[in-house]
Design a protein around this motif. Structure first.
Motif, short mmCIF file in Angstrom:
data_model
loop_
_atom_site.label_atom_id
_atom_site.label_comp_id
_atom_site.label_asym_id
_atom_site.label_seq_id
_atom_site.Cartn_x
_atom_site.Cartn_y
_atom_site.Cartn_z
N THR A 1 0.81 -1.22 0.00
CA THR A 1 0.00 0.00 0.00
C THR A 1 0.85 1.28 0.00
OG1 THR A 1 -0.18 -0.31 2.39
CG2 THR A 1 -2.08 -0.95 1.08
N GLN A 2 1.96 1.27 0.76
CA GLN A 2 2.78 2.48 0.84
C GLN A 2 3.41 2.81 -0.52
OE1 GLN A 2 5.72 2.02 3.91
NE2 GLN A 2 4.20 1.89 5.56
N ARG A 3 3.83 1.75 -1.22
CA ARG A 3 4.45 1.98 -2.52
C ARG A 3 3.42 2.48 -3.53
NH1 ARG A 3 8.37 -2.36 -5.57
NH2 ARG A 3 9.60 -0.80 -6.68
N MET A 4 2.22 1.92 -3.45
CA MET A 4 1.15 2.36 -4.36
C MET A 4 0.80 3.82 -4.09
SD MET A 4 -0.70 1.89 -6.90
CE MET A 4 0.11 0.41 -7.42
N GLU A 5 0.85 4.19 -2.82
CA GLU A 5 0.59 5.58 -2.46
C GLU A 5 1.61 6.50 -3.14
OE1 GLU A 5 1.02 6.17 1.74
OE2 GLU A 5 0.09 8.17 1.71
N GLU A 6 2.87 6.08 -3.07
CA GLU A 6 3.94 6.86 -3.68
C GLU A 6 3.75 6.94 -5.20
OE1 GLU A 6 8.05 6.04 -2.10
OE2 GLU A 6 8.36 5.50 -4.21
N ILE B 1 -13.29 10.97 4.15
CA ILE B 1 -13.82 10.39 2.91
C ILE B 1 -15.23 10.91 2.67
CG2 ILE B 1 -14.37 8.26 1.69
CD1 ILE B 1 -12.28 6.86 3.49
N HIS B 2 -16.04 10.87 3.73
CA HIS B 2 -17.43 11.33 3.59
C HIS B 2 -17.52 12.79 3.23
CE1 HIS B 2 -20.44 8.31 4.27
NE2 HIS B 2 -19.56 7.68 5.01
N ASP B 3 -16.63 13.59 3.81
CA ASP B 3 -16.66 15.03 3.55
C ASP B 3 -16.00 15.39 2.22
OD1 ASP B 3 -17.86 15.09 5.94
OD2 ASP B 3 -16.21 16.01 7.05
N GLY B 4 -15.62 14.39 1.45
CA GLY B 4 -15.04 14.67 0.14
C GLY B 4 -13.63 15.23 0.22
N GLU B 5 -12.92 14.96 1.30
CA GLU B 5 -11.57 15.49 1.43
C GLU B 5 -10.50 14.53 0.93
OE1 GLU B 5 -11.34 16.64 5.50
OE2 GLU B 5 -12.93 18.13 5.23
N ALA B 6 -10.91 13.49 0.25
CA ALA B 6 -9.94 12.57 -0.35
C ALA B 6 -10.42 12.21 -1.74
CB ALA B 6 -9.81 11.31 0.50
N ASP B 7 -9.45 12.10 -2.68
CA ASP B 7 -9.82 11.76 -4.05
C ASP B 7 -9.54 10.30 -4.36
OD1 ASP B 7 -10.39 14.51 -4.68
OD2 ASP B 7 -8.21 14.84 -4.64
N ILE B 8 -8.40 9.82 -3.86
CA ILE B 8 -8.04 8.43 -4.12
C ILE B 8 -7.79 7.73 -2.80
CG2 ILE B 8 -6.42 6.87 -5.28
CD1 ILE B 8 -5.69 9.14 -7.16
N LEU B 9 -8.44 6.62 -2.60
CA LEU B 9 -8.23 5.83 -1.39
C LEU B 9 -7.45 4.59 -1.78
CD1 LEU B 9 -11.98 5.78 -0.30
CD2 LEU B 9 -10.31 7.61 0.04
N ILE B 10 -6.43 4.29 -0.98
CA ILE B 10 -5.71 3.04 -1.20
C ILE B 10 -5.97 2.22 0.03
CG2 ILE B 10 -3.44 1.98 -1.50
CD1 ILE B 10 -2.56 4.78 -2.47
N GLY B 11 -6.48 1.03 -0.16
CA GLY B 11 -6.84 0.33 1.05
C GLY B 11 -6.74 -1.17 0.96
N THR B 12 -6.57 -1.77 2.13
CA THR B 12 -6.64 -3.22 2.27
C THR B 12 -8.10 -3.55 2.59
OG1 THR B 12 -6.10 -2.96 4.58
CG2 THR B 12 -4.28 -3.42 3.10
N ARG C 1 -4.33 6.66 2.49
CA ARG C 1 -4.02 5.23 2.61
C ARG C 1 -4.70 4.68 3.86
NH1 ARG C 1 0.24 2.95 5.36
NH2 ARG C 1 1.23 4.98 5.54
N VAL C 2 -5.46 3.63 3.69
CA VAL C 2 -6.18 3.04 4.82
C VAL C 2 -5.75 1.58 4.98
CG1 VAL C 2 -8.43 2.61 5.84
CG2 VAL C 2 -8.15 4.51 4.25
#
Ligand code: ADP
Ligand code: ZN
Ligand code: ZN
Length: 724
Positions: free
Chosen positions: A487-492, A524-535, A505-506
């Motif tokens: 996940t960390q690498r995908m975030e980068e 996430i609900h408030d629209g303050e994130a565009d891309i979520l990376i998660g397990t 990243r979650v």
């Protein structure tokens, strides 16, 4: 003098006899303090004995009877006996492990008198409209209390700032604390008209007299929760208590608030391991007193005493976290079914992707199948699933062109994307390009995962960690390369492709701190994130209306795994993550990057056809002789010396064969993780096509196992194992 049999937390399958002096008040189900060896220990009074096998002078007296809490009901003791028998776990340990920690200690418990807030005379006389507009929360509280008195917890669900507002209202003399008034009716916020399918499901369960097990198979977003709510309403009206089991602690605060908002004046408690010991004990006692009408909890809540239990609900029944993986290795779902049967009440198991065990039972008519085939909110439809063939379209940094384009389109439209990758850390392993050295854990048969944030190599199995070396430990070469993607690498990577995007990243690392996940969910609900990376944390039960794209990076490992349940799990997981996309008015899209786009799993996923997939899997399992067509028990042993673990298992195997019972005894094999934390692990599988035969076998085999020398080993029996 009377003799009482007491359950103690010791690894012996017997109860222990003590005498009770005639002037001592003692009831079955009470906690007692008794001498054991040189210590005084806590026990649970299980049954009276006519006489003891011990010579009377050797039987010691009960030291003290704890009467701070009411005795546990007989029904619960029966349930514990069943669990001890079925899972072949010592009764004393079973009984005590079911109790909340606080009740396992000897310090007395003072029951908190639960008080409620109500309007004072001045509060009743007050015209709410005269309050300044900015005191919205105060107004909301006064409004709510003008209907009915409420507990602090209920009021807190109105707003995060309710405690402060409440304090101000009490200080102003408008609100006061009072003893709760018993109520028969309750407020029910009926938010939705049920769809025809929902209504049918509710009716079927509500009309069930006595025990009946229902499998509620509803696609994601079909409104299963709404069915639970309506069934709760029905049972509360009849004066019953409802138990709702959910898989994750993560989900309970959210769900708790949700159910409170639907039943604002109903006493609802939650039971899970995230609660402080004191609170958990209080909640348990409220359930036992019948005060808590709705009990919401994770697997351990299946043991909560519920004198008026009228209905059990199990949400996401397929989820593996209902199975406890140590100590009493019980399946809370299966225990819940036993409990409903024992109690003579209906139980409903809900899932978009039922376990094959439950599906098979529904097919054979042991459970009644209820179907929800439509999404509840029109026009929300199921997401479109596309598979990208990674043989044809090469990946750049783990991402395919179509997926990158799809993310870009979401960014343009101000919608959210989720990239699902079930690997936390930066990369699953570090490699030396010169000699091929791989970062391996010294203590386990596993790789050390690279975590770049704090420059460590960490073992996800035993917790071992070390600094990232500057050069290869074998050849000294400095060219060490991360292999694979976490996940960390995908975030980068995503940062470099989309520098403007807000990326969140979650995973277990980023949500470790208390409250972190809550804060992220709000973001996430408030629209303050565009891309979520998660397990998988992100996959379960969350409703993010602005999320319209889910990318699945590398699911192929599960297709050809040694674990025969891996593909069942993968389908469930992908259906879950896919279900996050496009729940509101926006259509969703799922993009799966795979080397096997024509695999039946992906065909079924594209067609949203769980039933066809389940049939395929069932046919395979029947051919191979796997569950649900057989019942299994796994004997595992681990020790510092491999040969000791193996010798124990071989001896156990010979004993099993000598019993000459109609069960299949497999060979001794290494565990899937053959070495963990310096312990060698091996196992032996035994199965039968009849549950009863397997149980008879276990009753004959277990005493032999108990008698075998194993002082340097840890061993355990896992009935109906999910992990190998
Ligand atoms: P599931 O648990 O099956 O995934 P949910 O219970 O979360 O589905 O329902 C999905 C959404 O549909 C929720 O936002 C819920 O409020 C809404 N919903 C459920 N039932 C109805 C209904 N009968 N009419 C309108 N909306 C509904
Ligand atoms: Zn090297
Ligand atoms: Zn390790």
């Amino acid at each position: 003098m009377p003799i009482i049999r007491v359950a103690l937390d010791v690894p012996l399958s017997t109860l222990f006899d003590y005498v009770v002096s005639v002037d001592t008040q003692l009831e079955i189900g009470q906690r007692v303090i008794v001498p054991f060896g040189r210590k005084q220990v806590l026990g649970l009074a299980m049954e009276w004995a006519e006489q003891s096998e011990l010579a009377s002078e050797r039987i010691k007296p009960v030291t003290q009877v704890l009467d701070d809490v009411p005795p546990l009901p007989q029904e619960l003791l029966t349930l514990l006996r069943f669990c001890s028998d079925y899972y072949h776990h010592p009764l004393g340990m079973t009984a005590l492990s079911a109790l909340p920690t606080r009740l396992r200690t000897v310090e007395p418990i003072t029951l908190k008198q639960s008080l409620e807030y109500a309007l004072s005379a001045a509060g009743k006389a007050l015209d709410v409209a005269t309050l300044p507009k900015r005191r919205v929360v105060q107004q909301r509280i006064l409004q709510a209390l003008s209907q009915i008195p409420m507990s602090g917890a209920q009021l807190r669900s109105l707003s995060p700032s309710a405690p402060a507002a409440l304090k101000a209202l009490v200080e102003a003399g408008w609100v006061e604390l009072c003893a709760p008034v018993p109520r028969t009716a309750h407020v029910f916020n009926s938010a939705h008209m049920l769809t025809a399918e929902q209504q049918q499901a509710v009716d079927a369960v509500a009309q069930q007299a006595g025990y009946g097990c229902f499998l509620l198979h509803g696609i994601t977003g079909s409104g299963k929760t709404e069915i639970y709510v309506h069934l709760m309403h029905e049972m509360l009206q009849r004066g019953g208590q409802v138990l709702l089991l959910v898989p994750e602690i993560n989900l309970t605060p959210q769900l708790e608030n949700y159910f409170r908002s639907r039943f604002p004046d109903v006493e609802l408690v939650s039971l899970h391991s995230g609660l402080a010991d004191g609170e958990r004990a209080q909640n348990w006692l409220k359930a036992q007193a019948g005060e808590a009408r709705i009990v919401l909890g994770t697997r351990l809540a299946v043991f909560a005493p519920l004198p008026q239990l009228g209905l059990i609900l199990v949400d996401e029944e397929h989820d593996a976290s209902f199975k406890q993986q140590d100590g009493l290795r019980y399946s809370a779902r299966d225990v819940a079914i036993f409990r409903a049967n024992q109690r003579g009440v209906p139980i409903a198991l809900g899932s978009a992707t039922p376990s094959l065990e439950s599906w098979y039972n529904a097919q054979s008519g042991r459970y009644r199948l209820l179907r929800l085939t439509q999404r509840a909110v029109q026009p929300a439809t199921l997401p479109i699933v596309r598979c990208i063939d990674v043989n044809q379209l090469p990946l750049q940094d783990g991402l395919s062109q179509p997926l990158l384009a799809a993310i870009e389109a979401r960014l343009q439209r101000g919608e959210q994307s989720l990239i699902f990758i079930n690997r936390r850390g930066y990369a699953p392993v570090l490699m030396c390009t010169a000699c091929g050295w791989l970062s391996e854990c010294k203590h386990c048969a596993g790789k050390l995962v690279l975590h770049l944030k704090d420059r460590t190599l960490r073992c996800h199995h035993c917790g071992f960690q070390q600094r990232v070396p500057h050069a290869c430990p074998t050849c000294g070469d400095a060219d060490l390369k991360p292999v694979g993607i976490g996940t960390q690498r995908m975030e980068e990577t995503l940062h470099s492709y989309f520098p403007q995007a807000r990326i969140l990243r979650v995973d277990r690392d980023s949500t470790r701190n208390k409250g972190a996940w809550d804060a992220m969910r709000k973001q996430i609900h408030d629209g303050e994130a565009d891309i979520l990376i998660g397990t998988q944390i992100l996959a379960k039960g969350h409703d993010f209306p602005n999320l319209t794209l889910v990318g699945v990076l590398n699911p192929d490992g599960a297709l050809y795994s040694a674990d025969f349940r891996a593909s069942e799990k993968l389908f469930a997981q992908l259906t879950q993550v896919g279900g996050r996309a496009g729940r509101a008015d926006k259509a969703g899209e799922v993009i799966v990057q795979t080397a096997f786009p024509n695999h039946p799993l992906f065909q079924a996923l594209r067609a949203h056809d769980y039933e066809a997939w389940a049939q395929t899997l069932l046919a395979e399992r029947q051919m191979a002789g796997f569950p649900p067509f057989v019942y299994q028990v796994l004997l595992s042993a681990e020790g510092k010396q491999e040969k000791e673990a193996l010798a124990f298992l071989h001896q156990a195997r010979v004993a099993a064969l000598n019993l000459a019972m109609p069960v299949e005894v497999y060979g001794v094999v290494p565990a899937a993780m053959p070495r963990r934390a310096n312990h060698h692990r091996a196992q032996l599988l035994v199965q039968s096509d009849k549950r009863k035969t397997l149980q008879e076998f276990l009753r004959a085999w277990k005493p032999t196992l108990d008698g075998m020398p194993a002082h340097k080993l840890r061993w355990s029996l896992d009935i109906d194992p999910l992990e190998f």
